[in-house]
Design a protein around this motif. Structure first.
Motif, short mmCIF file in Angstrom:
data_model
loop_
_atom_site.label_atom_id
_atom_site.label_comp_id
_atom_site.label_asym_id
_atom_site.label_seq_id
_atom_site.Cartn_x
_atom_site.Cartn_y
_atom_site.Cartn_z
N LEU A 70 0.70 -1.13 0.06
CA LEU A 70 -0.04 0.16 -0.12
C LEU A 70 0.96 1.40 -0.02
CD1 LEU A 70 -2.78 -0.99 2.58
CD2 LEU A 70 -2.97 -0.89 0.00
N LYS A 71 1.78 1.11 0.70
CA LYS A 71 3.06 2.38 0.78
C LYS A 71 3.93 2.40 -0.37
CE LYS A 71 2.33 2.71 5.62
NZ LYS A 71 2.87 2.39 6.94
N ASP A 72 4.00 1.54 -1.24
CA ASP A 72 4.97 1.55 -2.42
C ASP A 72 4.86 2.76 -2.93
OD1 ASP A 72 6.09 0.85 -5.02
OD2 ASP A 72 6.61 -1.12 -4.04
N GLU A 73 6.03 3.39 -3.36
CA GLU A 73 5.81 4.56 -4.12
C GLU A 73 5.39 4.53 -5.44
OE1 GLU A 73 9.85 6.68 -3.86
OE2 GLU A 73 9.62 6.99 -1.46
N ARG A 74 5.89 3.40 -5.92
CA ARG A 74 5.51 3.06 -7.35
C ARG A 74 3.97 3.09 -7.58
NH1 ARG A 74 8.83 -2.25 -8.17
NH2 ARG A 74 8.04 -2.43 -6.15
N ARG A 75 3.17 2.35 -6.42
CA ARG A 75 2.01 2.28 -6.28
C ARG A 75 1.18 3.83 -6.12
NH1 ARG A 75 -2.14 2.34 -2.60
NH2 ARG A 75 -4.24 1.17 -2.94
N THR A 76 1.62 4.52 -4.98
CA THR A 76 1.27 5.85 -4.96
C THR A 76 1.32 6.72 -5.82
OG1 THR A 76 3.30 6.46 -3.67
CG2 THR A 76 1.58 5.29 -2.45
N SER A 77 2.17 6.61 -6.80
CA SER A 77 2.42 7.40 -7.97
C SER A 77 1.09 7.25 -9.10
CB SER A 77 3.90 7.14 -8.64
OG SER A 77 3.69 5.87 -9.42
N PHE A 78 0.39 6.04 -9.13
CA PHE A 78 -0.59 6.11 -9.84
C PHE A 78 -1.97 5.78 -9.08
CE2 PHE A 78 1.10 1.84 -9.55
CZ PHE A 78 0.33 0.95 -9.44
N VAL A 79 -1.99 5.84 -7.76
CA VAL A 79 -3.09 5.70 -7.14
C VAL A 79 -4.39 6.53 -7.71
CG1 VAL A 79 -2.89 6.86 -5.08
CG2 VAL A 79 -4.07 4.81 -4.93
N HIS A 80 -3.74 7.48 -8.10
CA HIS A 80 -5.09 8.73 -8.56
C HIS A 80 -6.08 7.69 -9.57
CE1 HIS A 80 -1.89 8.93 -11.60
NE2 HIS A 80 -2.80 9.41 -12.55
N LEU A 81 -5.37 6.96 -10.34
CA LEU A 81 -6.35 6.16 -11.36
C LEU A 81 -7.23 5.56 -10.65
CD1 LEU A 81 -3.45 4.57 -13.54
CD2 LEU A 81 -5.09 6.74 -13.94
N LYS A 82 -6.98 4.96 -9.46
CA LYS A 82 -8.01 4.19 -8.44
C LYS A 82 -8.97 5.26 -8.03
CE LYS A 82 -8.33 1.96 -4.12
NZ LYS A 82 -7.92 2.08 -2.82
N ASN A 83 -8.58 6.28 -7.47
CA ASN A 83 -9.50 7.43 -6.79
C ASN A 83 -10.44 8.03 -7.82
OD1 ASN A 83 -8.17 6.96 -4.46
ND2 ASN A 83 -6.46 8.69 -4.59
N GLU A 84 -9.98 7.96 -9.34
CA GLU A 84 -10.76 8.64 -10.18
C GLU A 84 -11.73 7.49 -10.94
OE1 GLU A 84 -8.24 9.70 -13.52
OE2 GLU A 84 -6.80 11.03 -12.27
N SER A 85 -11.53 6.31 -10.70
CA SER A 85 -12.43 5.30 -11.09
C SER A 85 -13.25 4.76 -10.25
CB SER A 85 -11.69 4.23 -11.97
OG SER A 85 -10.75 3.44 -11.05
#
Length: 100
Positions: free
Chosen positions: A73-88
């Motif tokens: 959950l805290k992986d920087e690679r994941r947090t860099s694209f988590v906006h896609l999750k939040n948008e969808s």
């Protein structure tokens, strides 16, 4: 071992954004010893009872422990694209448990 069941409700018309998120997140999850056991896209006709809206997808996944999950959950690679999750994703329910 911990298990997560996730009921996911996607904004109408944003399914492609959700799938873009999943295409990145699922392989990354494996790097943290996470395993997607089942990924289902149910239709209304497969439910015996459905007193509420049918989710877009249902996920059943596992991690060896909470530390592995938190690292994912805290992986920087994941947090860099988590906006896609939040948008969808409009909303989701996550049930955390253990094998009995």
């Amino acid at each position: 071992m911990i298990y997560l069941t996730q009921m996911i409700f996607v904004h109408e018309g944003r399914e492609h954004v959700f799938n873009e998120f999943e295409n990145i997140a699922i392989p990354l999850m494996a790097e943290h010893e996470g395993k997607m056991i089942y990924r289902m896209k149910p239709t209304k006709d497969v439910f015996i009872t459905a007193n509420e809206e049918v989710p877009y997808e249902i996920h059943f996944l596992s991690f060896p422990d909470d530390s592995s999950l938190q690292n994912f959950l805290k992986d920087e690679r994941r947090t860099s694209f988590v906006h896609l999750k939040n948008e969808s994703i409009r909303t989701s329910y996550i049930i955390k448990g253990e094998k009995l």
